[in-house]
Design a protein around this motif. Sequence first.
Motif, PDB file in Angstrom:
ATOM      1  N   GLU A 101     -56.820 -16.770  -0.606  1.00 28.58           N
ATOM      2  CA  GLU A 101     -55.374 -17.585   0.166  1.00 28.58           C
ATOM      3  C   GLU A 101     -55.922 -18.333   0.291  1.00 28.58           C
ATOM      4  O   GLU A 101     -57.364 -18.959   1.443  1.00 28.58           O
ATOM      5  CB  GLU A 101     -55.935 -16.364   1.094  1.00 28.58           C
ATOM      6  CG  GLU A 101     -53.826 -16.984   2.118  1.00 28.58           C
ATOM      7  CD  GLU A 101     -53.644 -15.615   3.105  1.00 28.58           C
ATOM      8  OE1 GLU A 101     -54.500 -14.640   3.250  1.00 28.58           O
ATOM      9  OE2 GLU A 101     -52.756 -16.202   4.310  1.00 28.58           O
ATOM     10  N   CYS A 102     -55.059 -19.853   0.570  1.00 35.05           N
ATOM     11  CA  CYS A 102     -55.396 -20.592   1.328  1.00 35.05           C
ATOM     12  C   CYS A 102     -55.335 -21.115   2.748  1.00 35.05           C
ATOM     13  O   CYS A 102     -54.239 -20.600   3.251  1.00 35.05           O
ATOM     14  CB  CYS A 102     -54.195 -22.369   0.402  1.00 35.05           C
ATOM     15  SG  CYS A 102     -54.758 -23.401   0.968  1.00 35.05           S
ATOM     16  N   THR A 103     -55.543 -21.722   3.605  1.00 32.92           N
ATOM     17  CA  THR A 103     -55.969 -21.448   4.655  1.00 32.92           C
ATOM     18  C   THR A 103     -55.239 -22.723   5.314  1.00 32.92           C
ATOM     19  O   THR A 103     -54.712 -22.967   6.071  1.00 32.92           O
ATOM     20  CB  THR A 103     -57.543 -21.680   4.847  1.00 32.92           C
ATOM     21  OG1 THR A 103     -58.244 -22.867   4.573  1.00 32.92           O
ATOM     22  CG2 THR A 103     -57.901 -20.324   4.843  1.00 32.92           C
ATOM     23  N   VAL A 104     -54.880 -23.415   4.215  1.00 36.00           N
ATOM     24  CA  VAL A 104     -54.483 -24.666   4.889  1.00 36.00           C
ATOM     25  C   VAL A 104     -52.245 -24.102   4.414  1.00 36.00           C
ATOM     26  O   VAL A 104     -52.025 -24.931   5.253  1.00 36.00           O
ATOM     27  CB  VAL A 104     -54.241 -25.966   3.843  1.00 36.00           C
ATOM     28  CG1 VAL A 104     -53.495 -27.318   4.170  1.00 36.00           C
ATOM     29  CG2 VAL A 104     -55.494 -25.915   3.565  1.00 36.00           C
ATOM     30  N   CYS A 105     -52.475 -23.830   3.256  1.00 38.35           N
ATOM     31  CA  CYS A 105     -50.688 -23.884   2.979  1.00 38.35           C
ATOM     32  C   CYS A 105     -50.163 -22.474   2.833  1.00 38.35           C
ATOM     33  O   CYS A 105     -48.891 -21.740   2.514  1.00 38.35           O
ATOM     34  CB  CYS A 105     -50.077 -24.366   1.526  1.00 38.35           C
ATOM     35  SG  CYS A 105     -50.845 -23.758   0.046  1.00 38.35           S
ATOM     36  N   GLY A 106     -51.284 -21.448   2.970  1.00 41.57           N
ATOM     37  CA  GLY A 106     -51.215 -19.981   2.874  1.00 41.57           C
ATOM     38  C   GLY A 106     -50.822 -19.573   1.157  1.00 41.57           C
ATOM     39  O   GLY A 106     -50.868 -18.421   1.111  1.00 41.57           O
ATOM     40  N   ARG A 107     -50.858 -19.856   0.186  1.00 39.65           N
ATOM     41  CA  ARG A 107     -50.748 -19.186  -0.707  1.00 39.65           C
ATOM     42  C   ARG A 107     -51.772 -18.647  -1.210  1.00 39.65           C
ATOM     43  O   ARG A 107     -52.811 -19.049  -0.695  1.00 39.65           O
ATOM     44  CB  ARG A 107     -50.447 -20.790  -2.274  1.00 39.65           C
ATOM     45  CG  ARG A 107     -50.964 -20.491  -3.406  1.00 39.65           C
ATOM     46  CD  ARG A 107     -51.473 -21.421  -4.379  1.00 39.65           C
ATOM     47  NE  ARG A 107     -50.942 -22.955  -3.783  1.00 39.65           N
ATOM     48  CZ  ARG A 107     -50.078 -23.808  -4.281  1.00 39.65           C
ATOM     49  NH1 ARG A 107     -50.291 -23.515  -6.159  1.00 39.65           N
ATOM     50  NH2 ARG A 107     -50.177 -24.865  -4.314  1.00 39.65           N
ATOM     51  N   VAL A 108     -51.499 -17.733  -1.926  1.00 41.88           N
ATOM     52  CA  VAL A 108     -51.730 -16.580  -2.794  1.00 41.88           C
ATOM     53  C   VAL A 108     -52.121 -16.376  -3.990  1.00 41.88           C
ATOM     54  O   VAL A 108     -51.224 -16.842  -4.978  1.00 41.88           O
ATOM     55  CB  VAL A 108     -51.672 -15.081  -1.698  1.00 41.88           C
ATOM     56  CG1 VAL A 108     -52.490 -13.895  -2.511  1.00 41.88           C
ATOM     57  CG2 VAL A 108     -51.788 -15.052  -0.657  1.00 41.88           C
TER      58      VAL A 108
ATOM     59  N   ILE B  24     -59.611 -22.974  -0.041  1.00 42.91           N
ATOM     60  CA  ILE B  24     -58.536 -24.378  -0.058  1.00 42.91           C
ATOM     61  C   ILE B  24     -57.938 -24.437  -1.235  1.00 42.91           C
ATOM     62  O   ILE B  24     -58.809 -24.666  -2.016  1.00 42.91           O
ATOM     63  CB  ILE B  24     -59.269 -26.029   0.570  1.00 42.91           C
ATOM     64  CG1 ILE B  24     -59.605 -25.067   1.767  1.00 42.91           C
ATOM     65  CG2 ILE B  24     -58.075 -26.770   0.542  1.00 42.91           C
ATOM     66  CD1 ILE B  24     -60.320 -26.321   2.475  1.00 42.91           C
ATOM     67  N   CYS B  25     -56.821 -24.355  -1.807  1.00 41.84           N
ATOM     68  CA  CYS B  25     -56.224 -24.499  -3.277  1.00 41.84           C
ATOM     69  C   CYS B  25     -56.444 -25.240  -3.289  1.00 41.84           C
ATOM     70  O   CYS B  25     -56.782 -26.925  -2.846  1.00 41.84           O
ATOM     71  CB  CYS B  25     -54.494 -23.564  -3.308  1.00 41.84           C
ATOM     72  SG  CYS B  25     -53.578 -24.944  -2.683  1.00 41.84           S
ATOM     73  N   PRO B  26     -56.720 -26.556  -5.180  1.00 38.82           N
ATOM     74  CA  PRO B  26     -56.665 -27.243  -5.533  1.00 38.82           C
ATOM     75  C   PRO B  26     -55.477 -28.112  -5.109  1.00 38.82           C
ATOM     76  O   PRO B  26     -56.306 -29.845  -5.075  1.00 38.82           O
ATOM     77  CB  PRO B  26     -56.589 -27.370  -6.884  1.00 38.82           C
ATOM     78  CG  PRO B  26     -56.808 -25.845  -7.596  1.00 38.82           C
ATOM     79  CD  PRO B  26     -56.666 -24.892  -6.066  1.00 38.82           C
ATOM     80  N   GLU B  27     -54.222 -28.159  -4.588  1.00 38.05           N
ATOM     81  CA  GLU B  27     -53.521 -29.134  -4.470  1.00 38.05           C
ATOM     82  C   GLU B  27     -53.638 -29.124  -3.178  1.00 38.05           C
ATOM     83  O   GLU B  27     -53.495 -30.887  -2.668  1.00 38.05           O
ATOM     84  CB  GLU B  27     -52.286 -28.209  -4.168  1.00 38.05           C
ATOM     85  CG  GLU B  27     -51.745 -28.172  -5.920  1.00 38.05           C
ATOM     86  CD  GLU B  27     -51.692 -27.027  -6.660  1.00 38.05           C
ATOM     87  OE1 GLU B  27     -52.775 -26.417  -6.622  1.00 38.05           O
ATOM     88  OE2 GLU B  27     -51.499 -27.142  -8.090  1.00 38.05           O
ATOM     89  N   CYS B  28     -53.906 -28.276  -2.097  1.00 38.55           N
ATOM     90  CA  CYS B  28     -54.063 -29.270  -0.609  1.00 38.55           C
ATOM     91  C   CYS B  28     -55.667 -29.363  -0.685  1.00 38.55           C
ATOM     92  O   CYS B  28     -55.786 -30.492   0.568  1.00 38.55           O
ATOM     93  CB  CYS B  28     -55.151 -27.603   0.037  1.00 38.55           C
ATOM     94  SG  CYS B  28     -53.034 -26.818   0.328  1.00 38.55           S
ATOM     95  N   ALA B  29     -56.561 -29.438  -1.728  1.00 34.16           N
ATOM     96  CA  ALA B  29     -58.218 -29.648  -1.283  1.00 34.16           C
ATOM     97  C   ALA B  29     -57.212 -31.679  -1.907  1.00 34.16           C
ATOM     98  O   ALA B  29     -57.888 -32.375  -1.602  1.00 34.16           O
ATOM     99  CB  ALA B  29     -59.042 -29.371  -2.217  1.00 34.16           C
TER     100      ALA B  29
HETATM  101 ZN   LIG Z   1     -53.012 -24.551  -0.527  1.00 34.94          ZN
END
Ligand SMILES: [Zn+2]
Length: 138
Positions: free
Chosen positions: A84-91, A124-129
């Motif tokens: 899970e991305c801690t920034v946007c919550g995407r799983v 952290i997902c690639p988009e948020c990173a």
């Molecule tokens: Zn994210």
Amino acid sequence: MLEGQLRRNTRQKRVILRSVEQLGCHPTAVQIYNTVRKVLPRTSLSTVYRNLGILVDQGKIRAVKGAGSEIHYDHNTGAHNHIECTVCGRVCDVHMDPVDIDTMNPETVSNFIVMEVRMNILGICPECAEQLEKEKLQ
Ligand SMILES: [Zn+2]
Ligand SMILES: [Zn+2]
């Protein structure tokens, strides 16, 4: 129940199931609702919630609880773990072998009988990173 009503319910459930599959990366009920409304504009959020519950009970989809309060829905009902991305919550899915309960040493699990293994992997997902990287450069 009237036949027309029954047909409408069946259609709603089908569209909801298809939306979960199409959205792929573990959508929330609200994301599914927004997609369903494009096909069936009169569908309410409570109808979406109710049908998601039925589909989970029927084993057609899986409910995935993230670190937050939101539940994500997964069309892949096989055993797998999530990140899970801690920034946007995407799983998203974790592509590695699930922990094998049978090979666990009883002492490792305080002599509990293990029923299920749920791993919580945060990141952290690639988009948020990428976004964070851009902000750093500004
Ligand atoms: Zn994210
Ligand atoms: Zn999944």
